[in-house]
Design a protein around this motif. Structure first.
Motif, mmCIF file in Angstrom:
data_model
loop_
_atom_site.group_PDB
_atom_site.id
_atom_site.type_symbol
_atom_site.label_atom_id
_atom_site.label_comp_id
_atom_site.label_asym_id
_atom_site.label_seq_id
_atom_site.Cartn_x
_atom_site.Cartn_y
_atom_site.Cartn_z
ATOM 1 N N THR A 39 37.178 -24.903 -2.173
ATOM 2 C CA THR A 39 37.571 -23.529 -1.879
ATOM 3 C C THR A 39 36.327 -22.650 -1.970
ATOM 4 O OG1 THR A 39 38.131 -23.122 -4.202
ATOM 5 C CG2 THR A 39 39.922 -23.808 -2.742
ATOM 6 N N ALA A 40 36.359 -21.564 -1.243
ATOM 7 C CA ALA A 40 35.241 -20.630 -1.238
ATOM 8 C C ALA A 40 35.750 -19.215 -1.396
ATOM 9 C CB ALA A 40 34.444 -20.749 0.057
ATOM 10 N N THR A 41 34.987 -18.410 -2.092
ATOM 11 C CA THR A 41 35.310 -16.997 -2.264
ATOM 12 C C THR A 41 34.087 -16.168 -1.897
ATOM 13 O OG1 THR A 41 36.751 -17.574 -4.124
ATOM 14 C CG2 THR A 41 36.152 -15.255 -3.871
ATOM 15 N N PRO A 42 34.190 -15.330 -0.836
ATOM 16 C CA PRO A 42 35.290 -15.212 0.124
ATOM 17 C C PRO A 42 35.286 -16.389 1.097
ATOM 18 C CG PRO A 42 33.479 -13.810 0.784
ATOM 19 C CD PRO A 42 33.074 -14.400 -0.533
ATOM 20 N N PRO A 51 24.309 -13.256 6.792
ATOM 21 C CA PRO A 51 25.007 -14.440 6.267
ATOM 22 C C PRO A 51 25.948 -14.062 5.131
ATOM 23 C CG PRO A 51 22.674 -14.891 6.565
ATOM 24 C CD PRO A 51 22.844 -13.412 6.737
ATOM 25 N N GLN A 52 27.093 -14.719 5.096
ATOM 26 C CA GLN A 52 28.084 -14.468 4.054
ATOM 27 C C GLN A 52 27.918 -15.480 2.926
ATOM 28 O OE1 GLN A 52 30.828 -12.085 3.579
ATOM 29 N NE2 GLN A 52 30.436 -13.097 1.616
ATOM 30 N N GLY A 53 27.635 -14.980 1.730
ATOM 31 C CA GLY A 53 27.516 -15.861 0.579
ATOM 32 C C GLY A 53 28.880 -16.292 0.068
ATOM 33 N N HIS A 54 28.913 -17.482 -0.526
ATOM 34 C CA HIS A 54 30.166 -18.023 -1.042
ATOM 35 C C HIS A 54 29.985 -18.598 -2.438
ATOM 36 C CE1 HIS A 54 31.898 -17.822 2.999
ATOM 37 N NE2 HIS A 54 30.804 -18.429 3.435
ATOM 38 N N LYS A 55 31.003 -18.452 -3.247
ATOM 39 C CA LYS A 55 31.122 -19.213 -4.473
ATOM 40 C C LYS A 55 32.018 -20.402 -4.151
ATOM 41 C CE LYS A 55 32.669 -18.980 -9.289
ATOM 42 N NZ LYS A 55 33.258 -18.113 -10.347
ATOM 43 N N LEU A 56 31.491 -21.603 -4.316
ATOM 44 C CA LEU A 56 32.180 -22.803 -3.878
ATOM 45 C C LEU A 56 32.627 -23.653 -5.058
ATOM 46 C CD1 LEU A 56 29.587 -23.657 -1.128
ATOM 47 C CD2 LEU A 56 31.860 -22.738 -0.726
ATOM 48 N N THR A 57 33.882 -24.031 -5.035
ATOM 49 C CA THR A 57 34.409 -24.953 -6.036
ATOM 50 C C THR A 57 34.866 -26.208 -5.312
ATOM 51 O OG1 THR A 57 35.134 -23.155 -7.475
ATOM 52 C CG2 THR A 57 36.123 -25.318 -7.836
ATOM 53 N N THR A 58 34.343 -27.346 -5.726
ATOM 54 C CA THR A 58 34.611 -28.602 -5.037
ATOM 55 C C THR A 58 35.110 -29.645 -6.016
ATOM 56 O OG1 THR A 58 32.805 -28.142 -3.496
ATOM 57 C CG2 THR A 58 33.623 -30.401 -3.576
#
Length: 242
Positions: A39-42, A51-58
């Motif tokens: 999942t990514a936020t946003p 570029p859109q940065g993301h916080k990624l949970t894998t």
């Protein structure tokens, strides 16, 4: 019985292009299956100008059926979809040699971009894997993996991103150190691992996207070389929004 070891670094790299996963299809027909959910936020794609940065949970889960011997993953290549962008050159980095010599504490605090943990077996004992994700600079991610048992082992797992053209943004290549595959003669077998990376206070868009793929989907592909000499592969696509 041995399940093959997937370094947690690989999950983090794969997550660069895996946003809001609906399903993951493991296409290896053998008894060992891998599933990857992220999942990514946003969860919207950015643009080349912004570029859109993301916080990624894998989360990576490895399951095996049948009474068989399980191969170890020795190396692999991950094809990351067009629209993904790793911007390590913009932010504080740590050299692989520094990380290997002194661990994460020897690196600048701003170079730490993620962490994770999981469950792995060393025979009948929980190995207790932990990982710290570090920015290695332009097109380089570093995973610092610590196994607690059967002996404490620490090693760096580099993941090199090579820019591609066409449908892929990067080809990500990795090799697993022997020290993480077998400890004191005991194979280390991964059950699952969960990692979070990116969108830190010091590096908000180090893991970013510049677009959403055709059909609002991002494809990806993973090819892994096993200790048996075989290659296990899987492909899938994920939804994104513009």
């Amino acid at each position: 019985m041995r399940k093959f070891l997937i370094p947690t670094t690989v999950a983090a790299v794969l997550a660069v292009g895996v946003v809001e996963v609906a399903t993951t299809i493991a296409q290896d027909e053998g008894p060992t299956k891998i599933s990857v959910k992220a999942t990514a936020t946003p969860n919207n794609g950015g643009s080349k100008a912004k570029p859109q940065g993301h916080k990624l949970t894998t989360k990576v889960t490895v399951t095996t059926t049948g009474d068989v011997d399980h191969p170890i993953v020795q190396s692999g290549v991950i094809y990351v979809p067009k629209g993904a962008k790793y911007q390590g050159e913009k932010y504080t980095k740590c050299a692989s040699a520094t990380l290997a010599r002194g661990g994460p504490d020897a690196c600048p605090a701003k170079s730490i971009i993620g962490k994770g943990s999981g469950s792995a077996n060393a025979d009948t004992v929980e190995a207790g894997p932990k990982v710290v994700i570090v920015n290695g600079g332009k097109n380089l991610l570093l995973g610092y993996v610590t196994l607690q048992r059967p002996a404490r082992v620490r090693a760096v797992v580099p993941a090199k991103l090579t820019p591609q053209s066409g449908k892929w943004a990067y080809k990500v290549s990795f090799s697993i150190p022997q020290s993480l595959q077998v400890v004191a003669g005991i194979p280390i077998t991964l059950n699952n691992a969960t990692l979070t990376a990116g969108y830190t206070k010091a590096a908000r868009d180090i893991l970013a996207t510049t677009s959403c793929g055709a059909g609002n989907k991002w494809p990806f592909q993973v090819d892994t070389k096993l200790s048996t000499g075989a290659t296990a592969s899987y492909t899938d696509s994920v939804k994104c929004r513009k």
